[in-house]
Motif scaffolding. Structure first.
Motif, PDB file in Angstrom:
ATOM      1  N   TYR A  47     -88.515   8.761   7.243  1.00  0.00           N
ATOM      2  CA  TYR A  47     -89.690   8.907   8.107  1.00  0.00           C
ATOM      3  C   TYR A  47     -89.628  10.301   8.717  1.00  0.00           C
ATOM      4  O   TYR A  47     -88.622  10.676   9.313  1.00  0.00           O
ATOM      5  CB  TYR A  47     -89.672   7.856   9.217  1.00  0.00           C
ATOM      6  CG  TYR A  47     -90.803   8.033  10.213  1.00  0.00           C
ATOM      7  CD1 TYR A  47     -92.021   7.411  10.000  1.00  0.00           C
ATOM      8  CD2 TYR A  47     -90.650   8.840  11.337  1.00  0.00           C
ATOM      9  CE1 TYR A  47     -93.063   7.571  10.899  1.00  0.00           C
ATOM     10  CE2 TYR A  47     -91.685   9.013  12.239  1.00  0.00           C
ATOM     11  CZ  TYR A  47     -92.888   8.378  12.014  1.00  0.00           C
ATOM     12  OH  TYR A  47     -93.929   8.552  12.899  1.00  0.00           O
ATOM     13  N   THR A  48     -90.698  11.082   8.555  1.00  0.00           N
ATOM     14  CA  THR A  48     -90.695  12.406   9.161  1.00  0.00           C
ATOM     15  C   THR A  48     -92.022  12.777   9.803  1.00  0.00           C
ATOM     16  O   THR A  48     -93.079  12.596   9.207  1.00  0.00           O
ATOM     17  CB  THR A  48     -90.277  13.509   8.161  1.00  0.00           C
ATOM     18  OG1 THR A  48     -90.252  14.766   8.839  1.00  0.00           O
ATOM     19  CG2 THR A  48     -91.204  13.590   6.964  1.00  0.00           C
ATOM     20  N   HIS A  65     -84.729   9.526  10.222  1.00  0.00           N
ATOM     21  CA  HIS A  65     -85.882   9.613  11.128  1.00  0.00           C
ATOM     22  C   HIS A  65     -85.919  11.016  11.729  1.00  0.00           C
ATOM     23  O   HIS A  65     -85.004  11.406  12.457  1.00  0.00           O
ATOM     24  CB  HIS A  65     -85.777   8.575  12.244  1.00  0.00           C
ATOM     25  CG  HIS A  65     -86.983   8.553  13.125  1.00  0.00           C
ATOM     26  ND1 HIS A  65     -87.932   7.584  13.022  1.00  0.00           N
ATOM     27  CD2 HIS A  65     -87.391   9.394  14.106  1.00  0.00           C
ATOM     28  CE1 HIS A  65     -88.886   7.822  13.915  1.00  0.00           C
ATOM     29  NE2 HIS A  65     -88.576   8.924  14.581  1.00  0.00           N
ATOM     30  N   ASP A  71     -84.707   3.102  10.623  1.00  0.00           N
ATOM     31  CA  ASP A  71     -84.918   4.016   9.501  1.00  0.00           C
ATOM     32  C   ASP A  71     -83.601   4.564   8.962  1.00  0.00           C
ATOM     33  O   ASP A  71     -82.651   4.763   9.709  1.00  0.00           O
ATOM     34  CB  ASP A  71     -85.776   5.208   9.930  1.00  0.00           C
ATOM     35  CG  ASP A  71     -87.109   4.787  10.528  1.00  0.00           C
ATOM     36  OD1 ASP A  71     -87.569   3.669  10.215  1.00  0.00           O
ATOM     37  OD2 ASP A  71     -87.680   5.564  11.306  1.00  0.00           O
ATOM     38  N   ASN A  94     -81.504   3.816  13.879  1.00  0.00           N
ATOM     39  CA  ASN A  94     -81.626   4.677  12.702  1.00  0.00           C
ATOM     40  C   ASN A  94     -80.245   5.109  12.231  1.00  0.00           C
ATOM     41  O   ASN A  94     -79.348   5.320  13.033  1.00  0.00           O
ATOM     42  CB  ASN A  94     -82.440   5.928  13.057  1.00  0.00           C
ATOM     43  CG  ASN A  94     -83.829   5.584  13.543  1.00  0.00           C
ATOM     44  OD1 ASN A  94     -84.602   4.964  12.838  1.00  0.00           O
ATOM     45  ND2 ASN A  94     -84.146   5.974  14.767  1.00  0.00           N
ATOM     46  N   TYR A 136     -80.857  10.280  13.000  1.00  0.00           N
ATOM     47  CA  TYR A 136     -82.009  10.476  13.886  1.00  0.00           C
ATOM     48  C   TYR A 136     -82.005  11.890  14.447  1.00  0.00           C
ATOM     49  O   TYR A 136     -81.000  12.345  14.999  1.00  0.00           O
ATOM     50  CB  TYR A 136     -81.931   9.466  15.036  1.00  0.00           C
ATOM     51  CG  TYR A 136     -83.018   9.599  16.067  1.00  0.00           C
ATOM     52  CD1 TYR A 136     -84.316   9.190  15.769  1.00  0.00           C
ATOM     53  CD2 TYR A 136     -82.750  10.108  17.322  1.00  0.00           C
ATOM     54  CE1 TYR A 136     -85.326   9.293  16.716  1.00  0.00           C
ATOM     55  CE2 TYR A 136     -83.749  10.214  18.280  1.00  0.00           C
ATOM     56  CZ  TYR A 136     -85.042   9.803  17.978  1.00  0.00           C
ATOM     57  OH  TYR A 136     -86.034   9.910  18.907  1.00  0.00           O
ATOM     58  N   SER A 183     -88.119  13.470  14.120  1.00  0.00           N
ATOM     59  CA  SER A 183     -89.200  13.497  15.100  1.00  0.00           C
ATOM     60  C   SER A 183     -89.966  14.814  15.058  1.00  0.00           C
ATOM     61  O   SER A 183     -89.563  15.774  14.404  1.00  0.00           O
ATOM     62  CB  SER A 183     -88.632  13.266  16.497  1.00  0.00           C
ATOM     63  OG  SER A 183     -87.997  12.015  16.558  1.00  0.00           O
TER      64      SER A 183
END
Length: 174
Positions: A74-75, A50, A47, A4, A7, A52
């Protein structure tokens, strides 16, 4: 690069507080109140951004996620904001949201889904997210797709999505 571009790791499961936003326990040291502005996230194998689970209150303004192998953004996080963005030419979804209470405002999501085109340019699987003034255009997949609950799309536009890779004459799958 590999992996990523940006991240934010899952928070630890140590001493916890009850997170009312997603009805789960969250670490006391969860990432919160972060602010990223005027950054390009590009050419990474996974990504662009990203985030998390259990990370929240992160704000991204004036950013560009370009040409990443998987997602532009992306989440799994919650209560974060994404404003004034361009998300372009990522391998799968431009934006993939599985977290809750996030806000995305004023952006364009274009030419995504060239590797995996089974979801959408903006794919929302979480709950209570607000998407405002976002345009999906010329993607190899659907424009918007909502599999979550209580999500709101306000003033969004979807134009000419569903291109077929390698066919410059194709316009829409519909």
């Amino acid at each position: 690069g590999r992996g990523n571009c940006f991240y934010i790791a899952p928070t630890t499961t140590g001493p916890a507080e009850w997170n009312t936003a997603n009805k789960r326990t969250a670490s006391r040291n969860a990432q919160k109140w972060g602010h990223i502005e005027e950054v390009m996230f590009s050419n990474c194998s996974a990504d662009g951004i990203h985030i998390s689970a259990f990370n929240y209150m992160l704000f991204f303004d004036n950013f560009y996620a370009f040409n990443n192998g998987a997602y532009g953004l992306y989440t799994e996080g919650t209560n974060s904001g994404f404003t004034n963005f361009q998300i372009e030419r990522n391998g799968t979804d431009g934006i993939h949201v599985t977290g809750s209470n996030n806000r995305s405002t004023s952006g364009e999501v274009i030419w995504n889904g060239s590797t995996v085109n089974t979801k959408a340019a903006v794919y929302v699987a979480g709950g209570r997210n607000i998407i405002t003034a976002v345009e999906t255009e010329d993607n190899y997949t659907n424009g918007f797709f909502d599999t979550g609950s209580d999500n709101v799309f306000i003033g969004c536009v979807s134009d000419t999505n569903g291109y077929v890779r390698g066919n410059s004459n194709a316009s829409s799958l519909i």
